[in-house]
Design a protein around this motif. Structure first.
Motif, PDB file in Angstrom:
ATOM      1  N   TYR A  78      86.059  35.768  11.314  1.00  0.00           N
ATOM      2  CA  TYR A  78      85.772  34.385  10.899  1.00  0.00           C
ATOM      3  C   TYR A  78      85.455  34.320   9.411  1.00  0.00           C
ATOM      4  N   SER A  80      83.501  33.082   5.912  1.00  0.00           N
ATOM      5  CA  SER A  80      82.075  33.100   5.554  1.00  0.00           C
ATOM      6  C   SER A  80      81.311  31.920   6.121  1.00  0.00           C
ATOM      7  N   ASP A  81      81.940  30.771   6.114  1.00  0.00           N
ATOM      8  CA  ASP A  81      81.327  29.534   6.600  1.00  0.00           C
ATOM      9  C   ASP A  81      82.210  29.013   7.728  1.00  0.00           C
ATOM     10  N   GLY A  84      79.661  25.390  10.220  1.00  0.00           N
ATOM     11  CA  GLY A  84      78.376  25.079   9.596  1.00  0.00           C
ATOM     12  C   GLY A  84      77.382  26.228   9.615  1.00  0.00           C
ATOM     13  N   ILE A  85      77.877  27.421   9.955  1.00  0.00           N
ATOM     14  CA  ILE A  85      77.027  28.609  10.053  1.00  0.00           C
ATOM     15  C   ILE A  85      77.407  29.587   8.946  1.00  0.00           C
ATOM     16  N   ASP A  86      76.403  30.253   8.381  1.00  0.00           N
ATOM     17  CA  ASP A  86      76.638  31.305   7.398  1.00  0.00           C
ATOM     18  C   ASP A  86      76.997  32.573   8.171  1.00  0.00           C
ATOM     19  N   ASP A  88      78.732  35.204   7.248  1.00  0.00           N
ATOM     20  CA  ASP A  88      78.523  36.447   6.490  1.00  0.00           C
ATOM     21  C   ASP A  88      77.094  36.945   6.640  1.00  0.00           C
ATOM     22  N   ASP A  89      76.130  36.049   6.554  1.00  0.00           N
ATOM     23  CA  ASP A  89      74.732  36.454   6.670  1.00  0.00           C
ATOM     24  C   ASP A  89      74.443  36.989   8.077  1.00  0.00           C
ATOM     25  N   LYS A 124      71.772  31.293  10.028  1.00  0.00           N
ATOM     26  CA  LYS A 124      71.487  30.349   8.937  1.00  0.00           C
ATOM     27  C   LYS A 124      72.509  29.234   8.986  1.00  0.00           C
ATOM     28  N   ILE A 126      74.490  26.351   7.290  1.00  0.00           N
ATOM     29  CA  ILE A 126      74.959  25.912   5.979  1.00  0.00           C
ATOM     30  C   ILE A 126      75.026  24.387   5.973  1.00  0.00           C
ATOM     31  N   ASN A 128      75.094  21.088   9.041  1.00  0.00           N
ATOM     32  CA  ASN A 128      75.154  20.640  10.425  1.00  0.00           C
ATOM     33  C   ASN A 128      75.965  19.351  10.454  1.00  0.00           C
TER      34      ASN A 128
END
Length: 130
Positions: A78, A80-81, A84-86, A88-89, A124, A126, A128
């Motif tokens: 997937y 990075s974003d 609406g979710i980070d 990568d983190d 996290k 990014i 919503n």
């Protein structure tokens, strides 16, 4: 990706981040069963990480490591974003956590967790869109 994730997805994210890993599993599994790609595998990746953390709470370190690996591998595809979710983190913290588990003696894993010496993966947000 759909423009708007269902409210149940955000409920699952909140459950994950508050440590309600079994509830997160139930919530996201209901979505996963009905979902189409690319959301289906995305839900499954988060689900597997949640179940890994649930296993860890039950001192099943081996099960936790297996599911952390499977969930991380599923999320690698997937961007990075996504939704609406980070991603990568979440991926980085999950992989780092897995590596810590792999290099820590099983008897010491629970000490790491109880002493707050390690951060559990969190999701996290990014944006919503809902």
């Amino acid at each position: 990706m759909s423009e708007q994730m269902p409210p149940e997805f955000w409920q699952g994210v909140a459950q994950f981040n508050s440590g309600q890993f079994y509830a997160c599993h139930d919530t996201l599994e209901a979505l996963w069963i009905e979902a189409l790609e690319p959301e289906k595998s995305f839900y499954q990746g988060i689900l597997q990480i949640a179940v890994a953390l649930y296993h860890l709470g039950n001192k099943n370190v081996r099960g936790a490591m297996i599911l952390l690996g499977e969930g991380s591998n599923r999320l690698r595809r997937y961007p990075s974003d996504f939704a609406g979710i980070d991603v990568d983190d979440l991926l980085t913290t999950s992989i780092n956590f897995l590596q810590t588990l792999q290099t820590t003696h099983p008897d010491e894993v629970m000490n790491l967790l109880s002493g707050d010496k390690i951060d559990l993966p969190r999701i996290k947000i990014i944006a919503n869109p809902g």
